[in-house]
Design an enzyme around this catalytic site. Structure first.
Site, PDB file in Angstrom:
ATOM      1  N   GLU A 215       1.053 -10.729 -17.677  1.00 59.94           N
ATOM      2  CA  GLU A 215       0.439  -9.456 -17.315  1.00 59.94           C
ATOM      3  C   GLU A 215       0.914  -8.321 -18.230  1.00 59.94           C
ATOM      4  OE1 GLU A 215       0.752 -10.837 -12.613  1.00 59.94           O
ATOM      5  OE2 GLU A 215       1.692  -8.962 -13.286  1.00 59.94           O
ATOM      6  N   LYS A 217       2.548  -5.065 -19.387  1.00 63.58           N
ATOM      7  CA  LYS A 217       3.634  -4.208 -18.891  1.00 63.58           C
ATOM      8  C   LYS A 217       3.278  -2.775 -19.242  1.00 63.58           C
ATOM      9  CE  LYS A 217       8.541  -3.473 -18.521  1.00 63.58           C
ATOM     10  NZ  LYS A 217       8.287  -2.058 -18.221  1.00 63.58           N
ATOM     11  N   ARG A 222       6.931   2.757 -11.539  1.00 66.16           N
ATOM     12  CA  ARG A 222       6.805   1.757 -10.478  1.00 66.16           C
ATOM     13  C   ARG A 222       6.514   2.464  -9.154  1.00 66.16           C
ATOM     14  NH1 ARG A 222       9.528  -3.471 -10.425  1.00 66.16           N
ATOM     15  NH2 ARG A 222       8.652  -4.672  -8.701  1.00 66.16           N
ATOM     16  N   ARG A 237      10.396   3.554  -7.326  1.00 68.00           N
ATOM     17  CA  ARG A 237      11.250   2.395  -7.575  1.00 68.00           C
ATOM     18  C   ARG A 237      12.547   2.491  -6.780  1.00 68.00           C
ATOM     19  NH1 ARG A 237      11.996  -0.785 -12.344  1.00 68.00           N
ATOM     20  NH2 ARG A 237      14.111  -1.612 -12.527  1.00 68.00           N
ATOM     21  N   GLU A 266       2.184  -0.061 -10.497  1.00 69.75           N
ATOM     22  CA  GLU A 266       2.591   1.053 -11.350  1.00 69.75           C
ATOM     23  C   GLU A 266       1.491   2.092 -11.370  1.00 69.75           C
ATOM     24  OE1 GLU A 266       4.648   0.861 -14.839  1.00 69.75           O
ATOM     25  OE2 GLU A 266       5.697  -1.018 -14.432  1.00 69.75           O
ATOM     26  N   PHE A 301       0.171  -5.180  -9.138  1.00 72.09           N
ATOM     27  CA  PHE A 301       0.404  -6.534  -9.621  1.00 72.09           C
ATOM     28  C   PHE A 301       0.923  -7.468  -8.534  1.00 72.09           C
ATOM     29  CE2 PHE A 301       4.022  -3.873 -11.114  1.00 72.09           C
ATOM     30  CZ  PHE A 301       5.023  -4.356 -10.283  1.00 72.09           C
ATOM     31  N   ARG A 372      17.122  -9.551  -9.934  1.00 70.46           N
ATOM     32  CA  ARG A 372      16.636  -9.797 -11.286  1.00 70.46           C
ATOM     33  C   ARG A 372      16.807 -11.284 -11.560  1.00 70.46           C
ATOM     34  NH1 ARG A 372      15.788  -5.994 -14.900  1.00 70.46           N
ATOM     35  NH2 ARG A 372      17.204  -4.516 -13.902  1.00 70.46           N
ATOM     36  N   LYS A 378      10.284 -10.052 -18.643  1.00 67.31           N
ATOM     37  CA  LYS A 378       9.567  -9.029 -19.410  1.00 67.31           C
ATOM     38  C   LYS A 378       9.824  -9.225 -20.901  1.00 67.31           C
ATOM     39  CE  LYS A 378      13.254  -5.648 -18.558  1.00 67.31           C
ATOM     40  NZ  LYS A 378      13.591  -4.357 -17.929  1.00 67.31           N
TER      41      LYS A 378
END
Length: 513
Positions: A215, A217, A222, A237, A266, A301, A372, A378
């Site tokens: 996808e 970025k 966010r 975020r 986003e 997303f 994470r 990413k």
């Protein structure tokens, strides 16, 4: 409990690189806190007081310290004293509040010891760097409560509040077994966002996760949007509620064919050609006094809940199908593929459209909020530039006594922003510095010193350092009108002279528009 005990633990945590030692120190502290002290103490340790920002900047804090005179000789401030003062600071707004706020700050600094002043200043200004990040604190809460770390982590994810998670684990769970496990997803209560690891190329990312949704970025902000009937709320975020500042996002979500939903995505501003505008144009809408010139467009997303059905533990393929059903015109562009060549093509398309790169997401991955992990990766091109060190700030915590935070300058050969041939400051960084580099530069910078203040040593502009950045943004803070984004040190370039450093014009050319 005295604030001094929190300060001592924070110093110990900041002075060690051992994660186990950090967890042990924090767990010992948490186990001794009363219920009313848990949320404030965790807020202090993460430089995120439960009151949020209380409107105090460097100048206001420095003035308060100066006005209150000598620091207290012995600690007397309790955690709840500080929490109460921050409540009162937050409440002191409107006409005529300036003198009252100044008096409250002076009361706080006047009662604090020198160590407490330093600690509180960094907490209130968001500059505390102890390594006591949320992940470490989650483990410390689990250790102190003698609870499984996954259960505590999931509760933290779903409450979005470490202080409340600590209360549940340490106070509620012992008398109401199952309290942690009973924490669920609640529409209207934000959850910590899932985060992505990094890779150098789309090929590397796809090879790591297998079949994936590749996808775009976006270079946006966010957002997490919750809808419960006509009640729609937008969170950042960091889980701050910004609903009133983004009415166009609210209007878009109100048009979706659902009654209850939680969306992750986003938002960003576009120019007249539908190209993304600079990041700070988007972020300008997030401020308290935001203007409405920049219209924000939402793209999503992920979806975590739809009409009574939680989707956190469903595979991404299921979540994307639901997203396509409810928001087909507001999905972030991308392709599902296991072909590295196809992932590379999507990345090229994203970059050509002015976006940052791509995020490669394993198609069978669940939503691991607040973590994470390796399921999302990413990929962004890394830019490197040779800049000149102009000054450095003394570190604290485990970097106490070391010159750490570098002031970076770009060459200005034409003198557009200063003297011809001089250097224009474009940002700071303390990232990427090894212990060996810290020791070397602390000694070397003092040899090159031309001036200093209590916090900063200014040096002759003779050292060239290679800096990696994710990009630049417009800035009114620096005379060149540009600031580095996510700068980190790669290496000092002994083979380069200052007159070979990159120019301010080169960096300004990175600005879109």
């Amino acid at each position: 409990m005295l604030l001094d005990e929190v300060v001592r633990v924070a110093d110990a945590v900041g002075a060690t690189r051992s994660r186990l030692a950090k967890v042990d120190a924090l767990a010992g502290l948490l186990a001794r806190l009363d219920e009313a002290e848990l949320a404030p103490a965790i807020g202090f340790l993460t430089a995120k007081p439960r009151q949020g920002r209380v409107g105090v900047g460097w100048r206001g804090w420095a003035s308060a310290v100066e006005a209150s005179g000598a620091a207290a000789a012995e600690p007397s401030l309790e955690i709840t004293d500080v929490d109460d003062l921050l409540d009162r600071l937050q409440a002191a707004t409107g006409s005529g509040s300036a003198s009252g706020r100044a008096a409250l700050l002076a009361e706080l600094t006047g009662r604090a010891t020198e160590a407490e002043r330093d600690f509180l200043g960094r907490v209130i200004l968001g500059e505390l760097r102890t390594g006591a990040l949320e992940g470490v604190l989650v483990e410390a809460i689990a250790r102190a409560a003698e609870q499984p770390a996954p259960a505590v982590r999931r509760a933290a994810m779903l409450t979005g509040d470490l202080g409340e998670t600590a209360r549940l684990a340490l106070v509620v769970e012992p008398r109401e077994p199952g309290a942690l496990a009973g924490v669920g997803l609640v529409v209207g209560r934000p959850v910590q966002p899932m985060l992505a690891a990094t890779a150098a190329t789309p090929t590397e990312a796809v090879e790591a996760v297998g079949e994936a949704s590749v996808e775009y970025k976006l270079d946006g902000a966010r957002i997490q949007v919750h809808r419960d009937g006509d009640d729609i709320r937008v969170f950042t975020r960091n889980l701050a509620d910004i609903t009133t500042r983004l009415p166009e996002v609210v209007d878009v979500v109100r048009g979706f064919p659902v009654d209850r939903v939680i969306l992750d995505g986003e938002t960003l501003a576009l120019d007249e050609d539908d190209a993304p505008r600079p990041f700070q144009d988007t972020m300008s809408r997030f401020g308290a006094d935001s203007a409405r010139e920049a219209l924000l467009h939402p793209w999503f997303f992920d979806v975590l809940h739809v009409d009574g059905r939680d989707l956190l533990d469903e595979p991404l393929s299921v979540r994307l199908a639901e997203l396509a059903r409810i928001a087909p015109d507001h999905r972030i562009p991308g392709e599902v593929t296991a072909d590295p060549a196809e992932a590379e093509r999507v990345s090229r398309d994203a970059l050509a459209a002015g976006h940052e790169g791509v995020v490669v997401k394993a198609i069978d991955s669940t939503y691991a909020a607040g973590r994470r992990g390796s399921s999302w990766i990413k990929v962004k091109p890394v830019l490197t530039y040779d800049l000149v060190v102009l000054a450095a700030e003394w570190g604290y915590g485990r970097r106490t006594g070391m010159l750490s935070n570098l002031h970076l300058g770009a060459r200005d050969p034409s003198g557009d922003f200063g003297e011809p041939g001089g250097f224009v400051m474009v940002g700071k960084t303390f990232k990427g510095l090894t212990d060996k580099l810290l020791a070397w530069q602390t000694e070397r910078f003092q040899e090159l010193e031309i001036a200093r203040t209590s916090s900063t040593v200014q040096i002759a502009p003779v050292l060239v350092v290679e800096i990696a950045i994710d990009g630049v943004q417009r800035s009114t803070r620096y005379p060149g009108g540009v600031a580095l984004r996510f700068a980190r040190v790669k290496a000092y370039r002994d083979d380069k002279r200052p007159d070979e450093a990159d120019t301010i014009q080169t960096l300004r050319a990175l600005l879109r528009g």
